[in-house]
Scaffold this motif. Structure first.
Motif, short mmCIF file in Angstrom:
data_model
loop_
_atom_site.label_atom_id
_atom_site.label_comp_id
_atom_site.label_asym_id
_atom_site.label_seq_id
_atom_site.Cartn_x
_atom_site.Cartn_y
_atom_site.Cartn_z
N GLU B 172 0.84 -1.21 0.00
CA GLU B 172 0.00 0.00 0.00
C GLU B 172 0.87 1.26 0.00
O GLU B 172 0.60 2.22 -0.73
N THR B 173 1.89 1.24 0.82
CA THR B 173 2.78 2.41 0.91
C THR B 173 3.41 2.71 -0.45
O THR B 173 3.44 3.86 -0.91
N LEU B 174 3.89 1.65 -1.10
CA LEU B 174 4.53 1.86 -2.40
C LEU B 174 3.50 2.24 -3.46
O LEU B 174 3.74 3.11 -4.30
N GLY B 175 2.32 1.61 -3.39
CA GLY B 175 1.26 1.94 -4.35
C GLY B 175 0.90 3.42 -4.28
O GLY B 175 0.71 4.08 -5.31
N ARG B 176 0.84 3.94 -3.06
CA ARG B 176 0.53 5.38 -2.92
C ARG B 176 1.63 6.21 -3.58
O ARG B 176 1.36 7.25 -4.20
N GLY B 177 2.88 5.77 -3.44
CA GLY B 177 3.99 6.49 -4.08
C GLY B 177 3.83 6.52 -5.59
O GLY B 177 3.97 7.57 -6.23
N PHE B 178 3.50 5.37 -6.16
CA PHE B 178 3.28 5.32 -7.62
C PHE B 178 2.11 6.23 -8.00
O PHE B 178 2.18 6.95 -9.00
N ASN B 179 1.06 6.19 -7.22
CA ASN B 179 -0.10 7.04 -7.54
C ASN B 179 0.29 8.51 -7.54
O ASN B 179 -0.16 9.28 -8.39
N ARG B 180 1.09 8.93 -6.56
CA ARG B 180 1.47 10.35 -6.51
C ARG B 180 2.21 10.75 -7.79
O ARG B 180 2.10 11.88 -8.25
#
Ligand SMILES: Cc1cc2nc3c(=O)[nH]c(=O)nc-3n(C[C@H](O)[C@H](O)[C@H](O)COP(=O)(O)OP(=O)(O)OC[C@H]3O[C@@H](n4cnc5c(N)ncnc54)[C@H](O)[C@@H]3O)c2cc1C
Ligand code: SF4
Lengths: 147, 539
Positions: B172-180
């Motif tokens: 989830e943490t990394l997914g949020r980074g990609f989304n940003r």
């Protein structure tokens, strides 16, 4: 201890300086009794470590007129850094095997918040996570090229 | 006493019981032909895998489960001289082959990967395309048990049979980074049973899948294809190392000469011989199969056996976060994947591209050893505070860079080195191309960017990753022209019409994804061709 073993108590004292007590409930690496494991894993580097330990005691005696183990902590660290710089490989070899042995020790594993057990058979719970985070990606045009 | 097929002529002889050999054996089994598979390794016992005992973590770096055959040195292994390569060979020799240790990251190639010459003007097009392999990808996904999520915009539609591996806090943490950043990401297709599947118990998130899965959840072929293939009558003979493929007066393969576990020599005769020894083992065996008729090695009239070795250069970036990520839980190599930089964009300064495979965190020992080698874990008074900042706070990315075929990257026979049976061992000569170096630089920069955007306060990188010679491709390439390829579009050697090659050696280009799903789909496709054309296979 056999005749060829690394000399005590200086060896354990050095391990205690490399990884000191974590808190009152977890002593340093030497006091945890990791010396034998580390030594058994040193292989050919044992000679390098033996000569580093001898140099350390010699320096303690010439400079401070005492054995290394009888010196106050700050002085021990100072001498250890000096010998580490002059005997390349001495500390480097020790810490590879010390870190490996230390972070497998049951008391250390518990101290960092893990249960002391191998991963199998109990495994771990892991949350599936929020797949809604993918909505942004779903909205994108397709990325692949026709061919 | 039951008579072994060895006493007779086999209809089909498969050499190698790894990823591709298993798929091939299973597929052909329905023909009821007499099928024998010779494998130099033995059966693994999952109850003995390292995760079942304390001290499990260190066994990844030393002993029987390390990646390098040279370091393992088990009798079942053969040495590989890879001194002349910045990337070192990693493999495993047993029933299941490399899938015993693999991370089970299980993506497909994309349609564009089969048309790189047409689309990007480099290397060569494959003689087959995505549509040809699509049904075999689907079949392989069912047999291996692929977990994933439908709807990925980086691929044509596909429906993985099992739900995806958990994202966990790390994903989830990394997914949020990609989304940003507005970059693509998706839960990784993984050959991992995320629920009980076909007799396999569900994954319990042990973590280090790459020392073998004690739970049996990971799709290694000893627990997927082989049990079914053997039930269907395939004879799998272990601890049998093939020395050479023999040929008859007509220039056909007549079988294989092999050494059993007691050092006894045998000859297994066969009507059809199929090689599945991987991108290093297969050219080694062909080059070891010299004869008066084939003085440069079998099936080598093009001179291409062993050439065009492709590895996938890896870049690795590790990020250090402020919060615990629970990264020691869950399949190490399978969380999320990004294909933002997969297709060619000339503005990047290189052709083709890479997948970014996000890794989970590390166990206690790996954290300490990584901290030491990254100069962020001092000894002395600051040790514990520094360790607490590292422990369970790392996440990583590996970029799997497309490696383009170059003839000077090759497998030959070492003039001196031999295995335990005295059989000449392979030698690797490999250099990174300018294109690969530029791609690695790009991957390191983008990897750092996404990890920092996701919250990492610092990143470290390594490129190329030294032990990452685990994808072995291209050394007996497929093509329509016998002058520029070793096998034809259905995997048959141009020079020897009853000899097939079914492993990663036949890849024309490497794509930028892990190869096992593709090489097994190719094995199933070749098997399908053989089955459909049995009547007139040699016409
Ligand atoms: C650590 C690691 C991680 C990996 N992670 C992934 C991943 O996440 N995803 C992915 O797609 N791939 C991954 N791979 C690669 C994957 O394992 C290989 O792509 C796959 O196993 C190759 O299949 P193969 O059939 O070509 O060969 P292998 O699986 O290597 O099988 C070849 C077999 O042939 C046998 N053999 C060789 N020569 C002889 C001989 N002369 N006589 C008898 N037997 C012989 C060998 O013993 C071996 O069992 C990983 C590999 C490793 C080592
Ligand atoms: S994480 Fe899952 S697949 Fe990997 S070793 Fe553990 S149980 Fe097996």
């Amino acid at each position: 201890m056999n005749e060829d073993s690394l000399p005590e108590p200086v060896f354990s004292a050095v391990l205690d300086e490399l990884i000191p007590a974590r808190d009152s409930s977890l002593p340093g690496a030497g006091a945890l009794g990791l010396g034998a494991t580390v030594e058994s894993r040193l292989g050919a580097a044992v000679a390098l470590v033996a000569s580093g330990l001898a140099a350390l005691d010699a320096l303690a005696n010439t400079r401070k007129a005492r054995d290394f183990v009888d010196l106050p902590r700050e002085v021990r660290v100072e001498l250890l850094r000096e010998v580490a710089a002059s005997h390349l490989g001495f500390v480097e070899n020790l810490i590879v095997h010390l870190y490996s042995a230390y972070y497998q020790h049951p008391r250390v594993i518990e101290a960092i918040g893990l249960e002391n057990r191998p991963p199998y058979p109990d495994g771990y719970e892991l949350e599936s996570g929020d797949l809604g985070l993918l909505d942004l990606v779903r909205e994108r045009a397709r990325l692949y090229r026709d061919a | 006493m039951s008579r072994r097929v060895s006493d007779e002529l086999a209809d089909v002889l498969i050499i190698g019981a790894g990823a591709s050999g298993a798929a091939m054996a299973w597929s052909l089994a329905e023909t009821r032909m007499r099928i024998v598979c010779l494998e130099q390794g033995g059966w693994m016992n999952p109850a003995e895998y390292p995760t079942t005992r304390s001290g499990w973590e260190l066994e990844r770096f030393e002993g029987a489960y390390t990646l390098s055959p040279n370091a393992r040195g088990r009798r079942e292994d053969y040495p590989v001289n890879d001194d002349d390569s910045p990337i070192k060979v990693s493999n495993f020799n047993a029933v299941g082959g490399g899938t015993i240790l693999y991370a089970a990251h299980f993506p497909r190639l994309h349609p564009s990967d089969f048309r790189v010459k047409t689309l990007d003007g480099v290397a060569d097009d494959w003689p087959i395309d995505y549509a040809t392999l699509e049904p075999f990808y689907d079949l392989n996904a069912r047999m291996m048990g692929v977990a994933g999520l439908a709807g990925d915009p980086a691929y044509p539609p596909k429906e993985p049979p099992l739900p995806p591996v958990p994202l966990g806090k790390l994903g989830e943490t990394l997914g949020r980074g990609f989304n940003r950043l507005g970059w693509h990401w998706w839960p990784s297709d993984s050959a991992i049973a995320t629920r009980d599947y076909e007799g396999r118990a569900a994954c319990i998130n042990l973590g280090p899948c790459i020392t073998g899965c004690a739970q049996g959840a990971k799709g290694s072929t000893d627990v997927t294809y082989w049990p079914v293939a053997r039930r269907e009558g395939v004879e799998l003979r272990t601890h049998c190392r093939v020395r050479e493929i023999t040929v008859n007066e007509e220039g056909l393969a007549s079988g294989a000469r092999y050494v059993d576990g007691n050092g006894h020599e045998h000859h297994q005769r066969a009507e059809i011989v199929i090689l599945a020894c991987n991108g290093v083992g297969t050219p080694r065996l062909l080059l070891n199969s010299r004869s008066g008729r084939f003085p440069d090695g079998l099936a080598n009239s093009s001179g291409l056996v062993g050439r065009n070795l492709m590895f996938h250069p890896y870049a690795m970036v590790t990020g250090l976060f402020d919060e615990p990520l629970e990264g020691y839980k869950g399949p190490t190599g399978c969380s999320i994947i990004s294909q933002e930089f997969y297709e060619t964009d000339p503005a990047r300064g290189f052709v083709r591209g890479y997948s970014a495979e996000m890794l989970r965190g590390m166990g206690p020992v790996s954290t300490a050893l990584w901290g030491m080698s990254s100069n962020c874990l001092p000894w002395g008074a600051e040790h514990h505070a520094a360790y607490d900042e590292l422990w369970d706070r790392t996440a990583g990315m590996v970029a799997i860079c497309e490696d383009l075929p170059e003839p000077h990257n090759r497998v030959t026979l070492d003039p001196d080195l031999v295995d335990a049976d005295g059989i000449p061992a392979p030698k690797i000569q490999y250099q990174l191309s300018e294109n690969s170096l530029r791609m690695l630089d790009h991957a390191v920069a983008r990897g750092s960017e996404v990890l920092k955007t996701a919250g990492a306060r610092e990143t470290w990188s390594e490129a190329p990753l030294r032990p990452a010679g685990w994808h072995l491709m291209g050394t007996a390439r497929m093509g329509s022209d016998p002058r520029s390829s070793v096998v034809d579009p259905v995997g048959r050697a141009h020079d020897v019409k009853n000899l097939f090659i079914a492993d990663g050696s036949v890849f024309v280009t490497s794509g930028g994804v892990n190869p096992t799903h593709t090489l097994q789909a190719i094995a199933l496709y070749i098997a399908d061709h053989i089955k459909k054309n049995l009547e007139n296979l040699f016409d």
